[in-house]
Motif scaffolding. Structure first.
Motif, PDB file in Angstrom:
ATOM      1  N   ILE A 125      27.806  29.435  32.329  1.00 47.70           N
ATOM      2  CA  ILE A 125      28.412  30.712  32.717  1.00 47.70           C
ATOM      3  C   ILE A 125      29.036  30.521  34.109  1.00 47.70           C
ATOM      4  O   ILE A 125      28.342  30.200  35.078  1.00 47.70           O
ATOM      5  CB  ILE A 125      27.367  31.835  32.736  1.00 47.70           C
ATOM      6  CG1 ILE A 125      26.693  31.945  31.365  1.00 47.70           C
ATOM      7  CG2 ILE A 125      28.014  33.165  33.119  1.00 47.70           C
ATOM      8  CD1 ILE A 125      25.608  32.999  31.290  1.00 47.70           C
ATOM      9  N   TRP A 126      30.351  30.736  34.181  1.00 47.69           N
ATOM     10  CA  TRP A 126      31.106  30.537  35.416  1.00 47.69           C
ATOM     11  C   TRP A 126      31.611  31.879  35.925  1.00 47.69           C
ATOM     12  O   TRP A 126      31.887  32.789  35.160  1.00 47.69           O
ATOM     13  CB  TRP A 126      32.292  29.598  35.186  1.00 47.69           C
ATOM     14  CG  TRP A 126      31.887  28.211  34.765  1.00 47.69           C
ATOM     15  CD1 TRP A 126      31.602  27.807  33.506  1.00 47.69           C
ATOM     16  CD2 TRP A 126      31.724  27.073  35.608  1.00 47.69           C
ATOM     17  NE1 TRP A 126      31.273  26.469  33.490  1.00 47.69           N
ATOM     18  CE2 TRP A 126      31.338  25.992  34.782  1.00 47.69           C
ATOM     19  CE3 TRP A 126      31.863  26.851  36.975  1.00 47.69           C
ATOM     20  CZ2 TRP A 126      31.089  24.723  35.273  1.00 47.69           C
ATOM     21  CZ3 TRP A 126      31.620  25.575  37.469  1.00 47.69           C
ATOM     22  CH2 TRP A 126      31.238  24.528  36.637  1.00 47.69           C
ATOM     23  N   HIS A 127      31.729  31.953  37.262  1.00 49.73           N
ATOM     24  CA  HIS A 127      32.183  33.202  37.887  1.00 49.73           C
ATOM     25  C   HIS A 127      33.245  32.893  38.948  1.00 49.73           C
ATOM     26  O   HIS A 127      33.190  31.876  39.632  1.00 49.73           O
ATOM     27  CB  HIS A 127      31.015  33.924  38.559  1.00 49.73           C
ATOM     28  CG  HIS A 127      31.423  35.154  39.316  1.00 49.73           C
ATOM     29  ND1 HIS A 127      31.606  36.367  38.700  1.00 49.73           N
ATOM     30  CD2 HIS A 127      31.701  35.329  40.639  1.00 49.73           C
ATOM     31  CE1 HIS A 127      31.986  37.253  39.609  1.00 49.73           C
ATOM     32  NE2 HIS A 127      32.037  36.653  40.790  1.00 49.73           N
ATOM     33  N   THR A 128      34.214  33.823  39.021  1.00 49.54           N
ATOM     34  CA  THR A 128      35.222  33.768  40.077  1.00 49.54           C
ATOM     35  C   THR A 128      35.674  35.186  40.372  1.00 49.54           C
ATOM     36  O   THR A 128      35.547  36.081  39.532  1.00 49.54           O
ATOM     37  CB  THR A 128      36.434  32.917  39.656  1.00 49.54           C
ATOM     38  OG1 THR A 128      37.334  32.807  40.760  1.00 49.54           O
ATOM     39  CG2 THR A 128      37.162  33.540  38.477  1.00 49.54           C
ATOM     40  N   SER A 129      36.187  35.404  41.565  1.00 50.12           N
ATOM     41  CA  SER A 129      36.711  36.722  41.937  1.00 50.12           C
ATOM     42  C   SER A 129      38.225  36.706  42.100  1.00 50.12           C
ATOM     43  O   SER A 129      38.824  37.730  42.407  1.00 50.12           O
ATOM     44  CB  SER A 129      36.073  37.184  43.257  1.00 50.12           C
ATOM     45  OG  SER A 129      36.385  36.269  44.309  1.00 50.12           O
ATOM     46  N   SER A 130      38.863  35.551  41.868  1.00 49.42           N
ATOM     47  CA  SER A 130      40.306  35.432  42.110  1.00 49.42           C
ATOM     48  C   SER A 130      41.118  35.368  40.824  1.00 49.42           C
ATOM     49  O   SER A 130      42.333  35.284  40.875  1.00 49.42           O
ATOM     50  CB  SER A 130      40.586  34.175  42.941  1.00 49.42           C
ATOM     51  OG  SER A 130      40.090  33.020  42.291  1.00 49.42           O
ATOM     52  N   SER A 131      40.468  35.404  39.649  1.00 47.12           N
ATOM     53  CA  SER A 131      41.196  35.300  38.396  1.00 47.12           C
ATOM     54  C   SER A 131      41.592  36.686  37.899  1.00 47.12           C
ATOM     55  O   SER A 131      40.793  37.622  37.921  1.00 47.12           O
ATOM     56  CB  SER A 131      40.334  34.599  37.336  1.00 47.12           C
ATOM     57  OG  SER A 131      40.990  34.595  36.094  1.00 47.12           O
ATOM     58  N   SER A 132      42.839  36.817  37.461  1.00 46.54           N
ATOM     59  CA  SER A 132      43.311  38.099  36.937  1.00 46.54           C
ATOM     60  C   SER A 132      42.864  38.329  35.501  1.00 46.54           C
ATOM     61  O   SER A 132      42.868  39.461  35.016  1.00 46.54           O
ATOM     62  CB  SER A 132      44.846  38.152  36.995  1.00 46.54           C
ATOM     63  OG  SER A 132      45.402  37.081  36.238  1.00 46.54           O
ATOM     64  N   SER A 133      42.476  37.278  34.802  1.00 43.86           N
ATOM     65  CA  SER A 133      42.071  37.400  33.396  1.00 43.86           C
ATOM     66  C   SER A 133      40.609  37.773  33.232  1.00 43.86           C
ATOM     67  O   SER A 133      40.183  38.139  32.144  1.00 43.86           O
ATOM     68  CB  SER A 133      42.339  36.082  32.659  1.00 43.86           C
ATOM     69  OG  SER A 133      41.609  35.019  33.273  1.00 43.86           O
ATOM     70  N   GLY A 134      39.811  37.703  34.274  1.00 37.78           N
ATOM     71  CA  GLY A 134      38.404  38.055  34.178  1.00 37.78           C
ATOM     72  C   GLY A 134      37.585  37.367  35.245  1.00 37.78           C
ATOM     73  O   GLY A 134      38.014  36.362  35.837  1.00 37.78           O
ATOM     74  N   GLN A 160      37.829  23.926  40.044  1.00 42.07           N
ATOM     75  CA  GLN A 160      39.074  24.675  40.229  1.00 42.07           C
ATOM     76  C   GLN A 160      39.926  24.522  38.974  1.00 42.07           C
ATOM     77  O   GLN A 160      40.067  23.423  38.424  1.00 42.07           O
ATOM     78  CB  GLN A 160      39.835  24.145  41.457  1.00 42.07           C
ATOM     79  CG  GLN A 160      41.105  24.911  41.771  1.00 42.07           C
ATOM     80  CD  GLN A 160      41.770  24.416  43.047  1.00 42.07           C
ATOM     81  OE1 GLN A 160      41.238  23.546  43.739  1.00 42.07           O
ATOM     82  NE2 GLN A 160      42.920  24.957  43.375  1.00 42.07           N
ATOM     83  N   ASP A 161      40.472  25.652  38.476  1.00 45.32           N
ATOM     84  CA  ASP A 161      41.269  25.600  37.263  1.00 45.32           C
ATOM     85  C   ASP A 161      42.725  25.289  37.585  1.00 45.32           C
ATOM     86  O   ASP A 161      43.098  25.058  38.744  1.00 45.32           O
ATOM     87  CB  ASP A 161      41.136  26.908  36.479  1.00 45.32           C
ATOM     88  CG  ASP A 161      41.610  28.114  37.287  1.00 45.32           C
ATOM     89  OD1 ASP A 161      42.281  27.923  38.322  1.00 45.32           O
ATOM     90  OD2 ASP A 161      41.305  29.254  36.888  1.00 45.32           O
ATOM     91  N   TYR A 162      43.582  25.297  36.562  1.00 50.02           N
ATOM     92  CA  TYR A 162      44.991  24.943  36.744  1.00 50.02           C
ATOM     93  C   TYR A 162      45.737  25.967  37.596  1.00 50.02           C
ATOM     94  O   TYR A 162      46.763  25.641  38.220  1.00 50.02           O
ATOM     95  CB  TYR A 162      45.674  24.812  35.384  1.00 50.02           C
ATOM     96  CG  TYR A 162      45.136  23.669  34.557  1.00 50.02           C
ATOM     97  CD1 TYR A 162      45.437  22.345  34.888  1.00 50.02           C
ATOM     98  CD2 TYR A 162      44.311  23.903  33.467  1.00 50.02           C
ATOM     99  CE1 TYR A 162      44.936  21.294  34.137  1.00 50.02           C
ATOM    100  CE2 TYR A 162      43.808  22.856  32.708  1.00 50.02           C
ATOM    101  CZ  TYR A 162      44.125  21.551  33.046  1.00 50.02           C
ATOM    102  OH  TYR A 162      43.623  20.506  32.303  1.00 50.02           O
ATOM    103  N   ASP A 163      45.262  27.195  37.635  1.00 49.86           N
ATOM    104  CA  ASP A 163      45.913  28.226  38.435  1.00 49.86           C
ATOM    105  C   ASP A 163      45.418  28.262  39.870  1.00 49.86           C
ATOM    106  O   ASP A 163      45.825  29.131  40.651  1.00 49.86           O
ATOM    107  CB  ASP A 163      45.688  29.601  37.801  1.00 49.86           C
ATOM    108  CG  ASP A 163      46.296  29.687  36.420  1.00 49.86           C
ATOM    109  OD1 ASP A 163      47.310  29.007  36.186  1.00 49.86           O
ATOM    110  OD2 ASP A 163      45.751  30.432  35.572  1.00 49.86           O
ATOM    111  N   GLY A 164      44.532  27.371  40.225  1.00 49.38           N
ATOM    112  CA  GLY A 164      44.019  27.319  41.584  1.00 49.38           C
ATOM    113  C   GLY A 164      42.822  28.222  41.825  1.00 49.38           C
ATOM    114  O   GLY A 164      42.399  28.374  42.979  1.00 49.38           O
ATOM    115  N   ASN A 165      42.275  28.834  40.783  1.00 54.52           N
ATOM    116  CA  ASN A 165      41.109  29.699  40.950  1.00 54.52           C
ATOM    117  C   ASN A 165      39.839  28.855  41.080  1.00 54.52           C
ATOM    118  O   ASN A 165      39.640  27.904  40.334  1.00 54.52           O
ATOM    119  CB  ASN A 165      40.970  30.633  39.752  1.00 54.52           C
ATOM    120  CG  ASN A 165      42.174  31.535  39.586  1.00 54.52           C
ATOM    121  OD1 ASN A 165      42.686  32.088  40.553  1.00 54.52           O
ATOM    122  ND2 ASN A 165      42.626  31.684  38.339  1.00 54.52           N
TER     123      ASN A 165
END
Length: 473
Positions: free
Chosen positions: A27-36, A61-66
């Motif tokens: 389970i991964w978490h981020t606050s900068s992704s617009s998709s969730g 870090q994903d491809y969008d830099g999140n």
């Protein structure tokens, strides 16, 4: 230690090769992704990729830099429907237990049918390791550990850089990381997987008691499912017996014999008793979560989350109190269903007794008719017996003497039949012998009837004495 000694008793030994499929979940978490804010990555684990999956870094870090932070890492072990034992699953399980250092927890969890426990805290390299087990034999078992890293100095550059990066992402530094292994039956896997894949708040996922909460929800859903299935069957039985007061009951009558339905209701009563055991187990889980939260994790409050996820944000204490209230309502529902089952069982018992009484009356009537026919046949046989007695002595005497009683005589060119001297002797012997036989038969019948009457009076006296003794006692 006591839990090492208890771990030598394996109640799950028959399920040694039951877990043949291993699914890794993160389970991964981020606050900068617009998709969730959260995502769950799922991967089938085998010998060739297990080591790499276990050693994956907690940040990426994903491809969008999140920037993503791993909140939870777990493995779900279940069976794949194959009964044959294989060596590969055993190797994967050994590697998992060895890497996570949960072998002693696994042995302890396999030693009791139902319960939840916190094993003694351990220290490794300055880190605190809290280990927990939960088991509900033979369908569910959980092992998990929560590792609290050692406290770092404030001037530690690594600590400062990590805290600054998390602050930039709008996250607080986690108090530790959790790794768990879930052993579940294949029939329960789908429901458990759906629960884990729901959108949980960051606070709940990062809480050490998250797996305990998931297991309680899973058991809660199982209780609801059992209640719903039993209520559906009870409605059919109620429509069959008519013993209910529900005017809106629209249900087809239950098929089958009443004795078969009575056996089914008895099985439901046993099932509800098992459901009561599950609810007591749930109560113990909630008490355990409260205790562990108060002792080790007091002050574990929700993170500062904004947006859509804010409405899901609720701390572990609120969640458990909500589930405890729901459990109390399930207790009431379980008692109500059990009462309905008992009413239908009593109704079917009395209906079955009435059917048996009607059948007994019909059998008695048939027996009475058979007795009348037998009596008529017996009277006819008596007549035949009397006729045989009447003619038997004469036949006996005639055969005994073997002589002719009548003979031809010739007189005046005419043939006549005249009595011989033995004719009178025949009647002199036959008549007294016949009377004697009659007398003997009458005396025998009289003696037999008298003995029968004595036996009947004796049996009646015994019944009367027994009834009197029961009234006296």
């Amino acid at each position: 230690m006591s839990y090492y000694c208890l771990g030598s008793q394996n109640l799950w030994r028959d399920h040694k090769f039951k877990w043949t499929r291993f699914i890794g979940l993160e389970i991964w978490h981020t606050s900068s992704s617009s998709s969730g804010h959260q995502k769950i990555e799922e991967q089938v684990l085998q010998e060739d990729n297990l080591e790499a999956w276990l050693n994956r870094p907690p940040n990426k870090q994903d491809y969008d830099g999140n920037q993503w932070t791993r909140l939870y890492q777990m493995v779900i072990a279940s069976d794949d429907g194959k009964k044959t034992a294989r060596s590969s699953p055993g190797t994967c399980l050994s590697a998992l237990l060895s890497h996570s250092q949960l072998q002693f927890a696994f042995d302890y969890a396999m030693s009791y049918p139902a319960g939840v426990s916190a094993l003694p805290c351990q220290a490794a390299g300055g880190d605190e390791i809290h280990t927990y087990t939960l088991a509900n034999h033979p369908k569910l078992a959980l092992l998990w550990k929560h590792v609290i890293p050692r406290a770092l100095e404030c001037d530690d550059t690594t600590f400062q850089d990590e805290e600054a990066a998390l602050t930039k992402l709008g996250l607080t530094k986690p108090s530790g990381h959790t790794f768990g292994i879930i052993f579940v039956d294949s029939k329960e896997y789908e429901n458990l997987s759906k629960l884990i894949h729901r959108q949980w708040s960051t606070n709940l996922v990062s809480h050490p008691m998250f797996l305990a909460l998931i297991s309680s929800l899973h058991l809660n859903f199982r209780i609801d499912s059992i209640h719903q299935r039993i209520k559906t069957e009870i409605r059919r039985v109620e429509a069959r017996t008519g013993h209910h007061c529900f005017n809106s009951l629209q249900q087809f009558p239950a098929p089958g014999d009443l004795r078969e339905l009575l056996a089914t209701m008895s099985g439901f009563a046993t099932k509800l008793a098992g459901t009561t055991r599950k609810m007591e187990f749930l109560h113990e889980i909630y008490r355990f979560i409260h205790t562990q939260t108060d002792i080790n994790y007091d002050g574990h409050k929700p993170d500062s989350i904004e947006g859509e996820e804010c409405k899901h944000c609720m701390d572990m204490g609120h969640q458990v109190r909500l589930m405890q209230h729901r459990l109390a309502m399930q207790h009431l529902e379980n008692d109500f269903i059990l009462a309905r089952v008992e009413v239908q069982m009593n109704a079917m018992f009395h209906l079955t007794a009435q059917q048996d009484s009607v059948n007994g009356i019909q059998i008695a009537n048939a027996t009475q008719a058979t007795a009348v026919v037998s009596l008529q046949e017996s009277s006819f046989m008596k007549i035949l017996t009397l006729m045989a007695i009447t003619f038997l002595p004469g036949n006996f005497v005639a055969a005994l003497f073997s002589t002719s009683l009548f003979g031809p005589e010739t007189a005046a060119n005419m043939i006549t039949i005249a009595n011989k001297p033995l004719f009178a002797l025949y009647w002199i012997i036959t008549i007294p012998l016949t009377l004697f036989i009659y007398i003997v038969v009458i005396v025998c019948v009289f003696v037999q009837n008298r003995n029968t009457q004595k036996k009947i009076r004796h049996a009646q006296d015994q019944l009367a004495n027994g009834s009197q003794e029961r009234k006296t006692s």
